[in-house]
Design a protein around this motif. Structure first.
Motif, PDB file in Angstrom:
ATOM      1  N   LYS A 488       0.850  -1.198   0.000  1.00 20.68           N
ATOM      2  CA  LYS A 488       0.000   0.000   0.000  1.00 20.68           C
ATOM      3  C   LYS A 488       0.883   1.244   0.000  1.00 20.68           C
ATOM      4  N   PRO A 489       1.276   1.712  -1.169  1.00 22.47           N
ATOM      5  CA  PRO A 489       2.224   2.839  -1.240  1.00 22.47           C
ATOM      6  C   PRO A 489       1.724   4.100  -0.570  1.00 22.47           C
ATOM      7  N   GLU A 490       0.406   4.267  -0.454  1.00 24.35           N
ATOM      8  CA  GLU A 490      -0.127   5.469   0.182  1.00 24.35           C
ATOM      9  C   GLU A 490       0.230   5.528   1.669  1.00 24.35           C
ATOM     10  N   LEU A 491       0.401   4.372   2.306  1.00 24.54           N
ATOM     11  CA  LEU A 491       0.772   4.359   3.723  1.00 24.54           C
ATOM     12  C   LEU A 491       2.194   4.865   3.920  1.00 24.54           C
ATOM     13  N   LEU A 492       3.101   4.394   3.086  1.00 26.67           N
ATOM     14  CA  LEU A 492       4.480   4.872   3.172  1.00 26.67           C
ATOM     15  C   LEU A 492       4.577   6.347   2.826  1.00 26.67           C
ATOM     16  N   ALA A 493       3.810   6.781   1.836  1.00 28.04           N
ATOM     17  CA  ALA A 493       3.841   8.185   1.439  1.00 28.04           C
ATOM     18  C   ALA A 493       3.402   9.088   2.585  1.00 28.04           C
ATOM     19  N   GLU A 494       2.362   8.686   3.310  1.00 31.34           N
ATOM     20  CA  GLU A 494       1.887   9.484   4.435  1.00 31.34           C
ATOM     21  C   GLU A 494       2.914   9.494   5.574  1.00 31.34           C
ATOM     22  N   ALA A 495       3.522   8.356   5.836  1.00 29.96           N
ATOM     23  CA  ALA A 495       4.541   8.294   6.879  1.00 29.96           C
ATOM     24  C   ALA A 495       5.736   9.173   6.537  1.00 29.96           C
ATOM     25  N   GLN A 496       6.138   9.165   5.270  1.00 28.48           N
ATOM     26  CA  GLN A 496       7.272   9.989   4.851  1.00 28.48           C
ATOM     27  C   GLN A 496       6.933  11.473   4.908  1.00 28.48           C
ATOM     28  N   ARG A 497       5.706  11.820   4.513  1.00 24.13           N
ATOM     29  CA  ARG A 497       5.294  13.223   4.579  1.00 24.13           C
ATOM     30  C   ARG A 497       5.352  13.728   6.017  1.00 24.13           C
ATOM     31  N   GLU A 498       4.833  12.938   6.943  1.00 23.09           N
ATOM     32  CA  GLU A 498       4.853  13.334   8.350  1.00 23.09           C
ATOM     33  C   GLU A 498       6.291  13.429   8.867  1.00 23.09           C
ATOM     34  N   PHE A 499       7.126  12.477   8.490  1.00 18.35           N
ATOM     35  CA  PHE A 499       8.530  12.496   8.903  1.00 18.35           C
ATOM     36  C   PHE A 499       9.211  13.785   8.433  1.00 18.35           C
ATOM     37  N   ASP A 500       9.029  14.126   7.167  1.00 18.48           N
ATOM     38  CA  ASP A 500       9.666  15.335   6.628  1.00 18.48           C
ATOM     39  C   ASP A 500       9.184  16.593   7.354  1.00 18.48           C
ATOM     40  N   GLU A 501       7.902  16.650   7.662  1.00 23.58           N
ATOM     41  CA  GLU A 501       7.357  17.807   8.372  1.00 23.58           C
ATOM     42  C   GLU A 501       7.966  17.935   9.770  1.00 23.58           C
ATOM     43  N   ARG A 502       8.102  16.827  10.463  1.00 24.33           N
ATOM     44  CA  ARG A 502       8.638  16.881  11.822  1.00 24.33           C
ATOM     45  C   ARG A 502      10.130  17.229  11.818  1.00 24.33           C
ATOM     46  N   VAL A 503      10.868  16.738  10.851  1.00 27.32           N
ATOM     47  CA  VAL A 503      12.284  17.090  10.752  1.00 27.32           C
ATOM     48  C   VAL A 503      12.444  18.583  10.481  1.00 27.32           C
ATOM     49  N   ALA A 504      11.632  19.118   9.573  1.00 30.09           N
ATOM     50  CA  ALA A 504      11.713  20.539   9.251  1.00 30.09           C
ATOM     51  C   ALA A 504      11.342  21.414  10.448  1.00 30.09           C
ATOM     52  N   ALA A 505      10.360  20.964  11.234  1.00 30.42           N
ATOM     53  CA  ALA A 505       9.901  21.757  12.366  1.00 30.42           C
ATOM     54  C   ALA A 505      10.872  21.705  13.543  1.00 30.42           C
ATOM     55  N   ASP A 506      11.634  20.632  13.671  1.00 30.40           N
ATOM     56  CA  ASP A 506      12.516  20.472  14.828  1.00 30.40           C
ATOM     57  C   ASP A 506      13.784  19.720  14.424  1.00 30.40           C
ATOM     58  N   PRO A 507      14.695  20.390  13.728  1.00 25.06           N
ATOM     59  CA  PRO A 507      15.930  19.707  13.309  1.00 25.06           C
ATOM     60  C   PRO A 507      16.770  19.322  14.537  1.00 25.06           C
ATOM     61  N   MET A 508      17.310  18.116  14.517  1.00 25.43           N
ATOM     62  CA  MET A 508      18.180  17.665  15.604  1.00 25.43           C
ATOM     63  C   MET A 508      19.374  16.937  14.998  1.00 25.43           C
ATOM     64  N   PRO A 509      20.457  17.649  14.707  1.00 23.84           N
ATOM     65  CA  PRO A 509      21.621  16.971  14.120  1.00 23.84           C
ATOM     66  C   PRO A 509      22.228  15.973  15.084  1.00 23.84           C
ATOM     67  N   ALA A 510      22.986  15.025  14.539  1.00 23.16           N
ATOM     68  CA  ALA A 510      23.645  14.011  15.358  1.00 23.16           C
ATOM     69  C   ALA A 510      24.573  14.669  16.363  1.00 23.16           C
ATOM     70  N   LEU A 511      24.737  14.036  17.517  1.00 24.56           N
ATOM     71  CA  LEU A 511      25.504  14.611  18.615  1.00 24.56           C
ATOM     72  C   LEU A 511      26.950  14.125  18.662  1.00 24.56           C
ATOM     73  N   LEU A 512      27.288  13.163  17.827  1.00 25.12           N
ATOM     74  CA  LEU A 512      28.653  12.658  17.752  1.00 25.12           C
ATOM     75  C   LEU A 512      29.165  12.795  16.326  1.00 25.12           C
ATOM     76  N   PRO A 513      30.474  12.895  16.136  1.00 27.90           N
ATOM     77  CA  PRO A 513      31.016  13.057  14.781  1.00 27.90           C
ATOM     78  C   PRO A 513      30.811  11.821  13.919  1.00 27.90           C
ATOM     79  N   ALA A 514      30.833  12.014  12.619  1.00 30.04           N
ATOM     80  CA  ALA A 514      30.572  10.910  11.687  1.00 30.04           C
ATOM     81  C   ALA A 514      31.595   9.791  11.803  1.00 30.04           C
ATOM     82  N   ASP A 515      32.807  10.096  12.264  1.00 25.31           N
ATOM     83  CA  ASP A 515      33.847   9.070  12.379  1.00 25.31           C
ATOM     84  C   ASP A 515      33.919   8.463  13.779  1.00 25.31           C
ATOM     85  N   PHE A 516      32.895   8.690  14.593  1.00 22.11           N
ATOM     86  CA  PHE A 516      32.884   8.127  15.940  1.00 22.11           C
ATOM     87  C   PHE A 516      32.993   6.611  15.882  1.00 22.11           C
ATOM     88  N   GLU A 517      33.847   6.053  16.727  1.00 20.98           N
ATOM     89  CA  GLU A 517      34.035   4.608  16.784  1.00 20.98           C
ATOM     90  C   GLU A 517      33.520   4.049  18.104  1.00 20.98           C
TER      91      GLU A 517
END
Length: 536
Positions: A488-517
């Motif tokens: 049911k592609p419409e379910l994934l589309a709705e989940a992705q739309r909501e995800f994008d909206e929440r990321v835009a409203a409250d960005p939270m970048p990662a707290l550790l560097p990309a090369d963290f081991e």
């Protein structure tokens, strides 16, 4: 529900029913291994070999973590042969992800029996599965294999990704997998955990997700004790720290100063409300012989859960200051090592709705006659009158995400957005995610008798008759959710739309560097002994 989806779900459910005995045996294997964080070598090896036997392509030791893995399997649709591969938005359909955990907790060894007893050949201080992560992994594996079977039988296109996540108790691997891109191509993620607090039993989280979690190891190293007081050295002794010389305070003193200072400052770190917690552990490098030499190294781990990042950062500043002061006082150098630094989770109502609909279709776990007999025997062993219905009533009931949210909020200040912690939160920043819970076996408290001792839930988590309902319910729920999202592609589309909206409203970048081991080289607790024999 389309006819294809309904038929595919039935196929997946039948596969889980037909294989439930085998799945329960697999669970017993992982439960008995009970390996602690970052040292889950045999448990990880079992999953790698099992997944390869099931046709998955598996990366062994993913992201530089020896006890992690990353597996994938793709079905290209009707009439296509199954093969390995992945790719969000590819012709092979959506990419869906879930994961296994398998770390156990030191000091909680319990046999799968109706009385308190460590597993055979081990002390009670050996690790045991408390949550239990053993059933977390086998339940998600059941869902993955059930969905895979249905995809093959009904020609459903899509990719299943399945990751092995060690050291969850320390938020160990998911932050590393995330930083290395292992979740980037997932279109949706399903996160499961056996229930551990009411009202989150047989439901999905709605608005309130888990909060921030920080964990850091402070190592105090006294590498140059001879420079503490040069004038005190005995001219007749070639040993820098002879018995008549003034000794440097050393690493143990630094650890004690750090520990006592930080513990006495708890009241000043954060408000008395908000559901935050503060834990500690002392790591050992094996220096257990008392001598005239100052202790060379001492390591102290602090871990703290907070509703938000701002609170976590405030605690960090206090601890860092305390560590510098303790090191200076004891003539030590300070080494700092992050274990985890996780962001609060992101909600996705669309994903929660899809999953809970599948949980409703499957129904809550049911404990049969054999499970009831086990529970009653435990009650007898504790000197209690056996109950006709010994299991906690909520373990056999569903509660909607919205009602669970209402109950959860009753225990929280109005300003607080998040509660407790679990490292699924890091995954929720890469794709739409649902966090859901299915009951693990728990007994109804007897009025006037107080709570059951902790060994009871641990034992119930390892007894096949009592843990199988968790595997069945969670596995069928995951398989059904995957099949809904695949067809049911419409379910994934709705989940992705909501995800994008929440990321835009409250960005939270990662707290550790990309090369963290991952800190796999620290002296974490481990078993010892030759192959086939383990000692704690």
């Amino acid at each position: 529900m389309t006819q294809l989806t309904a038929e595919a779900k039935k196929t997946a459910q039948n596969w889980i029913d037909d294989n439930l005995e085998r799945l329960t045996e697999w669970h017993t294997t992982i439960w008995e291994l009970a390996e602690p964080a970052w040292r889950e070598y045999r448990s990880q090896r079992w999953y790698v070999e099992r997944l390869r036997a099931e046709g998955f392509e598996v990366e062994d030791g993913s992201a530089g973590m020896p006890t992690a893995f990353a597996a994938s399997w793709t079905n290209e649709g009707a009439g296509a042969a199954a093969g390995s591969g992945s790719g969000s938005g590819s012709a092979a359909g959506p990419t869906l992800l879930t994961y296994a955990e398998y770390d156990a907790v030191p000091g909680n060894s319990q046999a799968a029996t109706t009385s308190e007893s460590p597993r055979e050949g081990l002390t009670r201080f050996a690790p045991g599965h408390t949550d239990p992560h053993s059933v977390l992994g086998i339940s998600t594996l059941a869902g993955v294999l059930g969905a895979k079977h249905a995809m093959e039988q009904h020609g459903i296109a899509g990719t299943i990704k399945y990751t092995g996540e060690p050291a969850e108790k320390m938020h160990g691997s998911k932050v590393v997998h995330g930083l290395r891109g292992y979740y980037d191509d997932a279109d949706a993620i399903v996160s499961f955990h056996p229930f551990y607090m009411l009202p989150l039993c047989n439901t999905a989280r709605w608005d309130t997700q888990c909060g921030a979690y920080y964990s850091k190891v402070y190592s105090f190293v006294c590498d140059h004790p001879e420079t503490w007081q040069i004038s005190s050295a005995d001219p007749n002794s070639p040993i820098p720290a002879s018995h008549s010389a003034a000794r440097a305070p050393g690493a143990n003193v630094a650890l004690m100063q750090m520990y006592t200072a930080s513990r006495t400052m708890l009241d000043s770190m954060l408000p008395a409300t908000g559901g935050w917690s503060f834990s500690d552990a002392i790591l050992s490098d094996g220096q257990a012989t008392a001598d005239n030499l100052p202790q060379r190294v001492a390591r102290l781990q602090f871990s703290w859960r907070t509703p938000d990042i701002e609170m976590a950062e405030h605690i960090l500043k206090v601890l860092d200051r305390n560590a510098e002061a303790a090191a200076s006082m004891a003539h030590c150098e300070l080494e700092e090592r992050w274990v985890a630094r996780s962001r609060p989770g992101r909600t996705n109502h669309a994903m929660s709705s899809v999953l809970y609909a599948n949980l409703e279709e499957v129904g809550a776990p049911r404990y049969g006659a054999e499970a009831i007999e086990v529970a009653q025997e435990i009650q007898r062993s504790l000197g209690l009158e056996p109950s006709d219905r010994p299991f906690l009533a909520e373990t056999e009931q569903l509660i909607t995400p919205q009602e669970a949210e209402r109950g959860l909020r009753e225990h929280m200040p109005a300003w607080q957005r998040n509660w407790t912690s679990d490292d699924y939160v890091e995954m929720s920043h890469y794709a739409p995610l649902v966090r859901f819970y299915v009951s693990r076996p728990a007994l109804q408290p007897v009025p006037g008798a107080g709570p059951y001792p902790s060994w009871v839930m641990n034992a119930l988590g390892g007894i096949p008759a009592t843990i199988a309902p968790t595997i069945e319910t969670a596995g069928k729920t995951i398989a059904g959710t995957f099949l809904d999202l695949l067809t049911k592609p419409e379910l994934l589309a709705e989940a992705q739309r909501e995800f994008d909206e929440r990321v835009a409203a409250d960005p939270m970048p990662a707290l550790l560097p990309a090369d963290f081991e991952a800190p796999i080289d620290l002296p974490w607790p481990d078993y010892s002994g030759p192959e086939g024999a383990r000692h704690w």
